[in-house]
Design a protein around this motif. Structure first.
Motif, PDB file in Angstrom:
ATOM      1  N   PRO A   1      64.627  40.034  20.298  1.00  0.00           N
ATOM      2  CA  PRO A   1      63.626  40.696  19.450  1.00  0.00           C
ATOM      3  C   PRO A   1      62.594  41.512  20.200  1.00  0.00           C
ATOM      4  N   GLN A   2      62.426  41.318  21.484  1.00  0.00           N
ATOM      5  CA  GLN A   2      61.508  42.088  22.330  1.00  0.00           C
ATOM      6  C   GLN A   2      60.042  41.963  21.896  1.00  0.00           C
ATOM      7  N   LYS A   3      59.657  40.766  21.515  1.00  0.00           N
ATOM      8  CA  LYS A   3      58.272  40.551  21.062  1.00  0.00           C
ATOM      9  C   LYS A   3      57.262  40.835  22.164  1.00  0.00           C
ATOM     10  N   ILE A   4      57.568  40.411  23.389  1.00  0.00           N
ATOM     11  CA  ILE A   4      56.601  40.596  24.471  1.00  0.00           C
ATOM     12  C   ILE A   4      56.384  42.072  24.783  1.00  0.00           C
ATOM     13  N   LEU A   5      57.414  42.904  24.522  1.00  0.00           N
ATOM     14  CA  LEU A   5      57.273  44.344  24.717  1.00  0.00           C
ATOM     15  C   LEU A   5      56.523  44.970  23.548  1.00  0.00           C
ATOM     16  N   ASN A   6      56.876  44.545  22.351  1.00  0.00           N
ATOM     17  CA  ASN A   6      56.210  45.080  21.161  1.00  0.00           C
ATOM     18  C   ASN A   6      54.735  44.712  21.122  1.00  0.00           C
ATOM     19  N   ASP A   7      54.390  43.550  21.692  1.00  0.00           N
ATOM     20  CA  ASP A   7      52.989  43.122  21.722  1.00  0.00           C
ATOM     21  C   ASP A   7      52.219  43.732  22.874  1.00  0.00           C
ATOM     22  N   GLY A   8      52.901  44.495  23.721  1.00  0.00           N
ATOM     23  CA  GLY A   8      52.235  45.198  24.816  1.00  0.00           C
ATOM     24  C   GLY A   8      51.832  44.329  25.988  1.00  0.00           C
TER      25      GLY A   8
ATOM     26  N   ILE B   1      53.894  43.315  28.376  1.00  0.00           N
ATOM     27  CA  ILE B   1      54.575  43.981  29.476  1.00  0.00           C
ATOM     28  C   ILE B   1      54.986  45.371  28.985  1.00  0.00           C
ATOM     29  N   PRO B   2      54.675  46.432  29.714  1.00  0.00           N
ATOM     30  CA  PRO B   2      55.081  47.771  29.276  1.00  0.00           C
ATOM     31  C   PRO B   2      56.602  47.893  29.183  1.00  0.00           C
ATOM     32  N   ARG B   3      57.067  48.452  28.091  1.00  0.00           N
ATOM     33  CA  ARG B   3      58.502  48.599  27.868  1.00  0.00           C
ATOM     34  C   ARG B   3      59.169  49.373  29.004  1.00  0.00           C
ATOM     35  N   GLN B   4      58.492  50.432  29.503  1.00  0.00           N
ATOM     36  CA  GLN B   4      59.117  51.252  30.537  1.00  0.00           C
ATOM     37  C   GLN B   4      59.316  50.483  31.838  1.00  0.00           C
ATOM     38  N   ASP B   5      58.463  49.485  32.092  1.00  0.00           N
ATOM     39  CA  ASP B   5      58.627  48.699  33.314  1.00  0.00           C
ATOM     40  C   ASP B   5      59.896  47.849  33.254  1.00  0.00           C
ATOM     41  N   VAL B   6      60.248  47.384  32.061  1.00  0.00           N
ATOM     42  CA  VAL B   6      61.469  46.596  31.891  1.00  0.00           C
ATOM     43  C   VAL B   6      62.690  47.504  31.872  1.00  0.00           C
ATOM     44  N   GLU B   7      62.666  48.527  31.066  1.00  0.00           N
ATOM     45  CA  GLU B   7      63.863  49.342  30.852  1.00  0.00           C
ATOM     46  C   GLU B   7      64.152  50.301  32.003  1.00  0.00           C
TER      47      GLU B   7
ATOM     48  N   VAL C   1      66.865  41.611  35.842  1.00  0.00           N
ATOM     49  CA  VAL C   1      65.628  42.264  35.415  1.00  0.00           C
ATOM     50  C   VAL C   1      64.425  41.367  35.685  1.00  0.00           C
ATOM     51  N   ALA C   2      64.628  40.042  35.679  1.00  0.00           N
ATOM     52  CA  ALA C   2      63.510  39.120  35.861  1.00  0.00           C
ATOM     53  C   ALA C   2      63.193  38.860  37.323  1.00  0.00           C
ATOM     54  N   ASP C   3      64.078  39.245  38.263  1.00  0.00           N
ATOM     55  CA  ASP C   3      63.672  39.110  39.660  1.00  0.00           C
ATOM     56  C   ASP C   3      63.372  40.457  40.322  1.00  0.00           C
ATOM     57  N   ASP C   4      63.227  41.482  39.495  1.00  0.00           N
ATOM     58  CA  ASP C   4      62.640  42.737  39.928  1.00  0.00           C
ATOM     59  C   ASP C   4      61.222  42.420  40.430  1.00  0.00           C
ATOM     60  N   LYS C   5      60.859  42.928  41.591  1.00  0.00           N
ATOM     61  CA  LYS C   5      59.560  42.590  42.176  1.00  0.00           C
ATOM     62  C   LYS C   5      58.388  43.148  41.370  1.00  0.00           C
ATOM     63  N   LEU C   6      58.627  44.148  40.537  1.00  0.00           N
ATOM     64  CA  LEU C   6      57.567  44.615  39.642  1.00  0.00           C
ATOM     65  C   LEU C   6      57.409  43.640  38.475  1.00  0.00           C
ATOM     66  N   ILE C   7      58.513  43.200  37.892  1.00  0.00           N
ATOM     67  CA  ILE C   7      58.443  42.251  36.780  1.00  0.00           C
ATOM     68  C   ILE C   7      57.848  40.925  37.247  1.00  0.00           C
ATOM     69  N   TYR C   8      58.090  40.553  38.509  1.00  0.00           N
ATOM     70  CA  TYR C   8      57.481  39.357  39.107  1.00  0.00           C
ATOM     71  C   TYR C   8      55.973  39.311  38.864  1.00  0.00           C
ATOM     72  N   ALA C   9      55.331  40.472  38.949  1.00  0.00           N
ATOM     73  CA  ALA C   9      53.872  40.512  38.804  1.00  0.00           C
ATOM     74  C   ALA C   9      53.414  40.049  37.425  1.00  0.00           C
ATOM     75  N   TYR C  10      54.308  40.107  36.432  1.00  0.00           N
ATOM     76  CA  TYR C  10      53.945  39.710  35.067  1.00  0.00           C
ATOM     77  C   TYR C  10      54.261  38.241  34.762  1.00  0.00           C
ATOM     78  N   LEU C  11      54.778  37.481  35.745  1.00  0.00           N
ATOM     79  CA  LEU C  11      55.170  36.095  35.468  1.00  0.00           C
ATOM     80  C   LEU C  11      54.021  35.237  34.952  1.00  0.00           C
ATOM     81  N   PRO C  12      52.811  35.325  35.503  1.00  0.00           N
ATOM     82  CA  PRO C  12      51.719  34.522  34.937  1.00  0.00           C
ATOM     83  C   PRO C  12      51.478  34.827  33.451  1.00  0.00           C
ATOM     84  N   GLU C  13      51.574  36.118  33.079  1.00  0.00           N
ATOM     85  CA  GLU C  13      51.416  36.474  31.663  1.00  0.00           C
ATOM     86  C   GLU C  13      52.554  35.903  30.819  1.00  0.00           C
ATOM     87  N   MET C  14      53.773  35.884  31.371  1.00  0.00           N
ATOM     88  CA  MET C  14      54.906  35.289  30.645  1.00  0.00           C
ATOM     89  C   MET C  14      54.663  33.819  30.365  1.00  0.00           C
ATOM     90  N   VAL C  15      54.185  33.084  31.375  1.00  0.00           N
ATOM     91  CA  VAL C  15      53.933  31.647  31.199  1.00  0.00           C
ATOM     92  C   VAL C  15      52.913  31.432  30.087  1.00  0.00           C
TER      93      VAL C  15
END
Length: 479
Positions: free
Chosen positions: A110-117, A119-125, A319-333
């Motif tokens: 569903p991409q809720k975390i992207l829709n809620d802003g 994590i920026p969608r462009q950083d994932v895709e 996609v989850a061990d991309d070093k840029l996405i790593y920076a968002y792990l605290p927000e994911m938790v």
């Protein structure tokens, strides 16, 4: 034995100051003292011969050559972690991987975390690990990361932090297991009088985890898919297959028919239920990913989507061990679990952000810069150790492709005494525990401690001259 040993400025795990051993390390230091430096060096040399005889090598892909076989340099002074400290790390690893699994299910759903802003969608895709072919897919048990190796470090104050997440095909576990085997054989006196948590049951836990990914049968057929003998980690592939009692296969050994995967054998085709893959997503199926791949199996992804085979780890986890996405792990938790991270990240600057990029470019001589999709110590700039030409070159690279780079402060990684050129020297270390997640979750007691054996180096990767140590989880708590 340690009379000439001088810890660095940061956190040394054996000594709080010169000639001041940490209280719970004194029994080990006494055992080492009885052994003596000359005997330690002799046994260390014999351990290298033993490792080569056991075949515990990795292939270094030298420029212009097919690569040379080398043993992973082994250091005989063990690293000790107290059980109370370890329990907290276990909890932090489980928490982090639960958040990562929820993130993967979300971004491919569903991409809720992207829709809620958050994590920026462009950083994932824009990530090299993003696989849009997996959108709408649910893997067996809802698990994406079945075998993970997260890299941990201690900073100059002794605080544990997560440095990287390895979620695709994490390597090194065979060396982790062989280190203990060699230590018991070559240095048995060091184990006397202390209880060290055993690690020998890792292969049985791994096999059980893989079997649990095929709930449609009581007798799942599990295979390990390797790229072949020229892969740098082929020793580990063959070692784990042998330890688990499963077939080691290459892509040419498998065929797909009627949305099932079959293994060729002398008795005829055998149905395969679970594939522990040690090849990257791009090469898994030429019908879906790289059309020129000779390593995978045509039709594999169709069988996977049909729910007729499980793949560990699930395609798309990169996609989850991309070093840029790593920076968002605290927000994911916080977003998925409503909790604060138990183990914090290393502070990270994203060069794709204008303010972060300006800061990084102004402070390149102080920072560690990493390419987001590189591994093995490649694509890095260690600012304090870099020349002015290297710094200028990286500035151009960052400005040309900001998304491809992140930067972090140069940490004063903790040190552990190690044999360097026959002498005891404080060398920087990290730690890679291995976490298995099927129906339940289990983490190896300890993990692979990698050590920067080049004096003054911060790079622990084997391809950059690093080695490894045995890691002991012990009942006493180092202070």
């Amino acid at each position: 034995m340690f009379g000439e040993y001088r810890p660095n400025r940061g956190y040394d795990e054996y000594f709080s100051a010169p000639d001041q051993p940490r209280s719970t390390l004194r029994p080990l230091l006494s055992s080492l003292g009885q052994l003596g430096l000359d005997e330690l060096n002799r046994n260390h040399a014999a351990a290298g011969v033993l490792l080569r005889r056991l075949g515990a090598t990795f292939r270094l892909n030298d420029s212009g050559r097919q690569g040379s076989e080398r043993i992973l340099p082994f250091d005989p002074l063990p690293r000790l972690i107290g059980s109370a400290d370890w329990q907290r790390l276990e909890a932090g690893l489980f928490q982090r991987l639960e958040a990562i699994d929820l993130f993967l299910a979300d971004v491919y759903g569903p991409q809720k975390i992207l829709n809620d802003g958050v994590i920026p969608r462009q950083d994932v895709e824009s990530s090299q690990g993003w696989r849009p072919q997996l959108q709408g897919f649910q893997p067996p048990l809802g698990r994406w990361c079945h075998i993970s190796g997260l890299d941990l470090v201690r900073d100059g104050q002794g605080t544990w932090r997560v440095l990287e997440d390895n979620l695709r095909c994490p390597s090194g576990v065979a060396y982790f297991l062989e280190n203990r085997r060699v230590m018991k054989r070559m240095f048995p006196s060091l184990f006397a009088g202390r209880t060290v948590q055993p690690i020998d049951d890792y292969p049985s836990h791994l096999l059980q985890t893989l079997r649990e990914l095929a709930p449609w049968t009581d007798t799942p057929k599990v295979v390990l898919l390797t790229p072949g003998v020229f892969n740098s980690a082929y020793f580990e592939h063959s070692y784990l297959a042998q330890q688990m009692g499963i077939q080691l296969v290459e892509g040419r050994d498998l065929i797909c028919q009627d949305d099932r995967v079959w293994m060729r054998s002398t008795a005829g085709p055998e149905a395969v239920d679970v594939i522990y893959r040690r090849i990257d997503d791009d090469f898994l199926d030429p019908a879906v990913f790289r059309s020129d791949s000779m390593l995978g199996v045509r039709g594999l992804m169709a069988a996977y989507r049909a729910g007729r085979v499980a793949i560990a780890n699930a395609p798309g986890t990169g996609v989850a061990d991309d070093k840029l996405i790593y920076a968002y792990l605290p927000e994911m938790v916080r977003y998925y679990l409503g909790e604060d991270p138990i183990i914090e990240n290393v502070p990270t600057y994203l060069c794709s952000r204008e303010d972060d990029r300006a800061y990084v470019l102004a402070h390149l001589s102080e920072l560690v810069v990493k390419a987001v999709a590189e591994a093995g110590g490649y694509g890095m700039l260690i600012g304090p150790h870099a020349s002015s030409e290297e710094i200028a070159e990286f500035a151009v690279k960052i400005q040309a492709d900001p998304r491809n780079y992140v930067a972090q402060p140069t940490l004063e990684l903790s040190t552990v005494p190690s044999l360097s050129e026959g002498e005891l020297f404080p060398c920087h270390v990290d730690l890679r525990p291995y976490v298995l997640r099927g129906r339940g979750a289990w983490v190896s007691p300890g993990g692979l401690t990698r050590v920067a054996l080049r004096r003054g180096s911060l790079v622990v990767n084997s391809s950059q001259g690093g080695g490894c140590k045995d890691t002991w989880i012990v009942s006493e708590q180092p202070c």
